[in-house]
Design an enzyme around this catalytic site. Structure first.
Site, PDB file in Angstrom:
ATOM      1  N   GLU A  89      28.847  35.194  45.463  1.00  0.00           N
ATOM      2  CA  GLU A  89      30.222  35.678  45.595  1.00  0.00           C
ATOM      3  C   GLU A  89      30.314  37.170  45.880  1.00  0.00           C
ATOM      4  O   GLU A  89      31.262  37.638  46.506  1.00  0.00           O
ATOM      5  CB  GLU A  89      31.021  35.347  44.330  1.00  0.00           C
ATOM      6  CG  GLU A  89      31.364  33.872  44.153  1.00  0.00           C
ATOM      7  CD  GLU A  89      32.509  33.418  45.048  1.00  0.00           C
ATOM      8  OE1 GLU A  89      33.010  34.235  45.847  1.00  0.00           O
ATOM      9  OE2 GLU A  89      32.902  32.242  44.934  1.00  0.00           O
TER      10      GLU A  89
ATOM     11  N   LYS B 175      31.528  42.326  38.886  1.00  0.00           N
ATOM     12  CA  LYS B 175      30.133  42.403  38.436  1.00  0.00           C
ATOM     13  C   LYS B 175      29.173  41.858  39.489  1.00  0.00           C
ATOM     14  O   LYS B 175      28.014  42.292  39.560  1.00  0.00           O
ATOM     15  CB  LYS B 175      29.960  41.680  37.099  1.00  0.00           C
ATOM     16  CG  LYS B 175      30.330  40.201  37.101  1.00  0.00           C
ATOM     17  CD  LYS B 175      29.174  39.292  37.420  1.00  0.00           C
ATOM     18  CE  LYS B 175      29.597  37.845  37.501  1.00  0.00           C
ATOM     19  NZ  LYS B 175      28.460  36.931  37.782  1.00  0.00           N
TER      20      LYS B 175
END
Length: 338
Positions: free
Chosen positions: A282, A192
């Protein structure tokens, strides 16, 4: 017969690690490991972590330390919230002090560059025999610390341990669901972030809400296809760890990954964006890993491919969007491409 409360160690005093430690400290003795002795001292002396969560008051019973040995030696459960690029080193350093069979719960929403491993796979490599799982969901740390309601999923290899650990995290405002789909829940968290960068690029380029909705919806389809190919349960990707976390990361104004994409969409280079950031996004590290996983699994992921092109191969965000829009759409549910 009285049973003592489990002792919990939370490794990583960033915003999310601190938020989780604050949650757990309300139900069990909890110690937070910080790399910085100054951060640990502030938590112990003032019940604050101003570097990462501002002036938010932390539970007075929450203790902190900069010693990994002190943090994990007596722990009955270990929660790890360090960035993916520091995860292996943290586990290696803690391993000599961890008691046998202690469960390990990852908070990390990323993949290891170079090996393409999930965090629980790293735990399995370095701490064999320890049950390893993941906590994930649509969780913005500052909102949870402020007392807003939220929910997440904890996935462990067996349902009994998932349900037992869920009690450590559950509060009246933080709902915890359990799962045994460790692979699926963990992949949701990593994937995601890549798609949040795509949504942010659209924001920066002024693409509009219709386009953003299209990107989020098709991103979920890409997540599900790769997740299933890698062994995840397809249903997981429609749940809190998948669809829920994807939505909040794509729309929240404080989402680091969305903000990276927004800056890229305004024409900045990835080097310029990262130079101005003090905290990890990330999705930047995961983009190339996800593209590699997709190619080896034979899964078409056009959105992820274009994000990787912008981050790692010098493409412009506007060019990436034009490339997506030129692709001819197929069947919405059964088509392989964008």
């Amino acid at each position: 017969m009285m049973h003592r409360q489990p002792r919990v160690a939370v490794l990583g005093a960033g915003s999310w690690g601190t938020a989780v430690a604050a949650i757990v400290a309300r139900s069990a003795p909890t110690i937070l490991w910080a790399r910085s002795a100054e951060v640990a001292a502030e938590v112990n002396t003032h019940s604050r972590n101003s570097r990462y969560v501002g002036d938010t008051a932390l539970p007075p019973d929450l203790r902190a330390t900069s010693s990994l040995a002190e943090a994990v030696t007596d722990a009955d459960a270990i929660v790890i919230g360090v960035p993916s690029h520091g995860f292996r080193r943290a586990v290696e350093s803690a391993a000599p002090f961890v008691r046998p069979w202690v469960p390990i719960v990852s908070l990390v929403k990323g993949l290891e560059e170079g090996t393409e491993l999930r965090m629980t796979e790293i735990v399995g490599e370095l701490l064999p025999g320890h049950p390893a799982g993941v906590l994930a969901g649509p969780n913005i740390a500052c909102e949870i610390l402020a007392g807003y309601s939220a929910a997440a999923t904890i996935a462990m290899p067996d349902q009994a341990s998932a349900a037992r650990l869920a009690e450590l995290f559950r509060t009246s405002r933080y709902r915890i669901y359990s799962s045994t789909d460790v692979v699926g829940v963990e992949l949701c968290g990593a994937l995601k972030n890549v798609f949040a960068i795509a949504a942010g690029m659209g924001d920066g380029a002024g693409a509009g809400c219709n386009t953003k909705a299209m990107v989020i919806t098709r991103a979920l389809r890409e997540m599900s296809r790769l997740g299933e190919a890698l062994g995840g349960d397809p249903a997981t990707f429609g749940g809190l760890a998948g669809n829920g976390d994807l939505i909040v990361t794509c729309i929240s104004p404080v989402s680091r990954n969305r903000r990276v994409g927004e800056a890229l969409g305004r024409g900045r280079t990835i080097e310029e964006v990262l130079a101005g950031m003090s905290r990890v996004a990330e999705g930047v590290r995961a983009a190339g890993v996800v593209r590699g996983l997709a190619e080896r699994a034979g899964v078409e992921m056009p959105i992820a491919r274009e994000v990787d092109a912008v981050i790692n191969h010098g493409a412009a965000a506007a060019v990436a969007y034009r490339g997506l829009l030129r692709a001819a759409p197929g069947h919405e549910l059964n088509g392989k491409g964008w």
